[in-house]
Design an enzyme around this catalytic site. Structure first.
Site, PDB file in Angstrom:
ATOM      1  N   ARG A  13      -1.079   6.174  15.201  1.00  0.00           N
ATOM      2  CA  ARG A  13       0.130   5.486  15.677  1.00  0.00           C
ATOM      3  C   ARG A  13       0.432   5.828  17.141  1.00  0.00           C
ATOM      4  NH1 ARG A  13       4.157   5.484  10.369  1.00  0.00           N
ATOM      5  NH2 ARG A  13       3.509   3.406   9.719  1.00  0.00           N
ATOM      6  N   LYS A  67       1.960  -3.921  -9.406  1.00  0.00           N
ATOM      7  CA  LYS A  67       2.978  -4.608 -10.197  1.00  0.00           C
ATOM      8  C   LYS A  67       3.449  -5.922  -9.603  1.00  0.00           C
ATOM      9  CE  LYS A  67       4.963  -0.523 -12.283  1.00  0.00           C
ATOM     10  NZ  LYS A  67       6.155   0.303 -12.402  1.00  0.00           N
ATOM     11  N   GLY A 113       0.534  -0.656   3.237  1.00  0.00           N
ATOM     12  CA  GLY A 113       0.004   0.699   3.010  1.00  0.00           C
ATOM     13  C   GLY A 113      -1.393   0.808   2.413  1.00  0.00           C
ATOM     14  N   GLY A 135       6.357  -1.754   5.107  1.00  0.00           N
ATOM     15  CA  GLY A 135       7.521  -2.538   4.679  1.00  0.00           C
ATOM     16  C   GLY A 135       7.726  -3.796   5.515  1.00  0.00           C
TER      17      GLY A 135
HETATM   18  P1  AMP Z   1       0.500  -1.680  -4.539  1.00  0.00           P
HETATM   19  O1  AMP Z   1       1.135  -0.447  -3.932  1.00  0.00           O
HETATM   20  O2  AMP Z   1       1.421  -2.505  -5.333  1.00  0.00           O
HETATM   21  O3  AMP Z   1      -0.291  -2.455  -3.514  1.00  0.00           O
HETATM   22  O4  AMP Z   1      -0.513  -1.141  -5.616  1.00  0.00           O
HETATM   23  C1  AMP Z   1      -1.641  -0.382  -5.271  1.00  0.00           C
HETATM   24  C2  AMP Z   1      -2.045   0.393  -6.485  1.00  0.00           C
HETATM   25  O5  AMP Z   1      -2.370  -0.487  -7.533  1.00  0.00           O
HETATM   26  C3  AMP Z   1      -3.240   1.269  -6.245  1.00  0.00           C
HETATM   27  O6  AMP Z   1      -2.848   2.601  -6.429  1.00  0.00           O
HETATM   28  C4  AMP Z   1      -4.220   0.830  -7.346  1.00  0.00           C
HETATM   29  O7  AMP Z   1      -4.885   1.908  -7.959  1.00  0.00           O
HETATM   30  C5  AMP Z   1      -3.318   0.162  -8.351  1.00  0.00           C
HETATM   31  N1  AMP Z   1      -4.047  -0.766  -9.195  1.00  0.00           N
HETATM   32  C6  AMP Z   1      -4.733  -1.849  -8.825  1.00  0.00           C
HETATM   33  N2  AMP Z   1      -5.309  -2.430  -9.882  1.00  0.00           N
HETATM   34  C7  AMP Z   1      -5.008  -1.697 -10.980  1.00  0.00           C
HETATM   35  C8  AMP Z   1      -5.309  -1.804 -12.361  1.00  0.00           C
HETATM   36  N3  AMP Z   1      -6.047  -2.797 -12.841  1.00  0.00           N
HETATM   37  N4  AMP Z   1      -4.810  -0.865 -13.186  1.00  0.00           N
HETATM   38  C9  AMP Z   1      -4.042   0.122 -12.686  1.00  0.00           C
HETATM   39  N5  AMP Z   1      -3.721   0.279 -11.396  1.00  0.00           N
HETATM   40  C10 AMP Z   1      -4.199  -0.631 -10.547  1.00  0.00           C
END
Ligand code: AMP
Length: 395
Positions: A36, A197, A354, A377
């Site tokens: 950064r 999620k 991130g 963010g």
């Molecule tokens: P996000 O912060 O919402 O972008 O989510 C990233 C996280 O989603 C990472 O830590 C991944 O390990 C997790 N992730 C992606 N696919 C899966 C899956 N099929 N089952 C569990 N965790 C997952």
């Protein structure tokens, strides 16, 4: 473009308050990743070359309006000196006499670093009094902290309303890349949204289906869409209570002509750990005692075809549990396919948020993308279609 750049400002002999993001990771008082800091160098050098005296305004960590000595920007000074190769004068407050004294002490060509803006409670409340005290220190405001632009704080939106303002080089590059990907993109556009999620990316999905031609849904959130279509996903991460919402997104996509792509094959395992025994099966064949941890090779091949048919790609979130091998395979392969097309000048590719940066770095694909945003963010809020107060204030 609604905002000005450094090129639009007369800067010779001016004191330029420059909002930067130097919120770098640190261990035992030593900066462990100076990325950064390196990224603000072009803006600082450009301002100095135009005859300005550069005064850096920045936050560090989350002191929540109190003076927390471990969160002092003095700990960042040595890394700043190393990156700039210039004398850095530190001011022990970001407003008032200490700030003024540091600015007078600095010669043109030196850089002034003022103390953590978040030591003042008024920073995160965008207190007009604090913003006025900041504005009193300089003649011009330059905002180079896109990553802080989703917050209306005194040092981002507040001071911009009081001084002639412009985007710094990093902010300018970020805004141009984002505009090229989603504001006024060359079509067709594909968005890849992965991650854990649906619930954390609802607004983002809602905005994208109305704006892109193809939406690839991957990672844990794809499982929620599969469940919504009556496909069993065993012990996979899935938000069963979000099924109705997932169907609404599918309907909205249909109405606006956006094609949603879900996995056609999946990699399943019984344990969430590196090297766990796994198998690749069709999307409808997840065993009851297994969980989906990655997309399979047929899915990747289908995605590569979608990418080939598109001119612009925007990406947030991994396609699987990319931190644990071998469940990074789909993310890596898809990232490399996008990187190849970008290198061949067939695709404009923008990625951010991130985990995405980490995932693309791991794939060795990041350097071939058109633009990688390191803003977490702010990048997500921009993908959600929101106006970023720090950017709007530059208008
Ligand atoms: P996000 O912060 O919402 O972008 O989510 C990233 C996280 O989603 C990472 O830590 C991944 O390990 C997790 N992730 C992606 N696919 C899966 C899956 N099929 N089952 C569990 N965790 C997952």
């Amino acid at each position: 473009m609604a905002w000005k750049t450094i090129d639009d400002m007369g800067l010779a002999g001016k004191t330029v308050l420059t909002r930067v993001d130097i919120n770098v990771p640190m261990e035992n008082g030593v900066v462990t990743d100076a990325t950064r800091i390196q990224k603000i160098v072009p803006t600082v050098e450009d301002l100095i070359a135009r005859g300005a005296k550069v005064v850096l305004l920045a936050h560090f960590d989350r002191p929540k309006g109190k003076v927390v000595p471990e969160m002092s920007l003095i700990h960042v000074k040595a890394a700043l000196v190393a990156a700039l190769g210039r004398k850095v004068v530190f001011g022990s407050d970001c407003v008032g006499d200490a700030a003024k004294a540091a600015i007078s002490e600095a010669a043109q060509g030196d850089v002034v670093l003022l103390e953590n803006t978040r030591f003042h409670g008024g920073e995160e409340k965008n207190d007009p009094k604090l913003a006025a005290e900041m504005a009193a220190l300089g003649d011009v405001f330059v905002n180079d902290a896109f990553s802080a632009a989703h917050r209306a704080h005194a040092s981002t939106a507040g001071v911009a309303a009081l001084l002639p303002s412009a985007a710094g080089r990093l902010m300018e590059a970020e805004l141009k890349a984002l505009e090229a990907a989603l504001g006024d993109p060359v079509r067709p556009v594909v968005a890849v949204v992965g991650g854990a999620k649906v619930s954390t990316k609802l607004e983002l999905l809602g905005n994208l289906v109305g704006r892109v031609d193809h939406l690839v849904i991957g990672g844990g959130m794809a499982n929620t869409f599969l469940v919504a279509q009556g496909i069993e996903v065993g012990k996979s991460l899935a938000e069963r209570d979000m099924a109705a919402t997932a169907l609404e997104i599918v309907e909205k996509a249909k109405a606006s002509g956006c094609v949603i792509h879900l996995p056609v094959d999946i990699v399943v395992a019984r344990e969430f750990k590196a090297g766990a025994a796994n198998e690749t099966v069709g999307v409808k064949d997840c065993p009851k005692d297994a969980m989906i941890l990655d997309a399979g090779p047929k899915t990747v091949a289908a995605l590569a075809k979608v990418f080939e048919g598109c001119k612009t790609l925007i990406w947030n979130g991994p396609l699987g549990a990319f931190e644990i091998e071998p469940f990074n395979a789909a993310t890596n392969a898809a990232a490399r396919a996008a990187a190849r097309l970008t290198k061949a000048e067939k695709l404009v590719s923008v990625a951010g948020g991130g985990d995405t940066v980490a995932a693309l770095n791991q794939a060795g694909a990041a350097s071939d993308f058109t633009f990688i945003s390191t803003a977490g963010g702010a990048f997500l809020e921009w993908m959600e279609g929101k106006t970023l107060p720090g950017v709007a204030a530059l208008g």
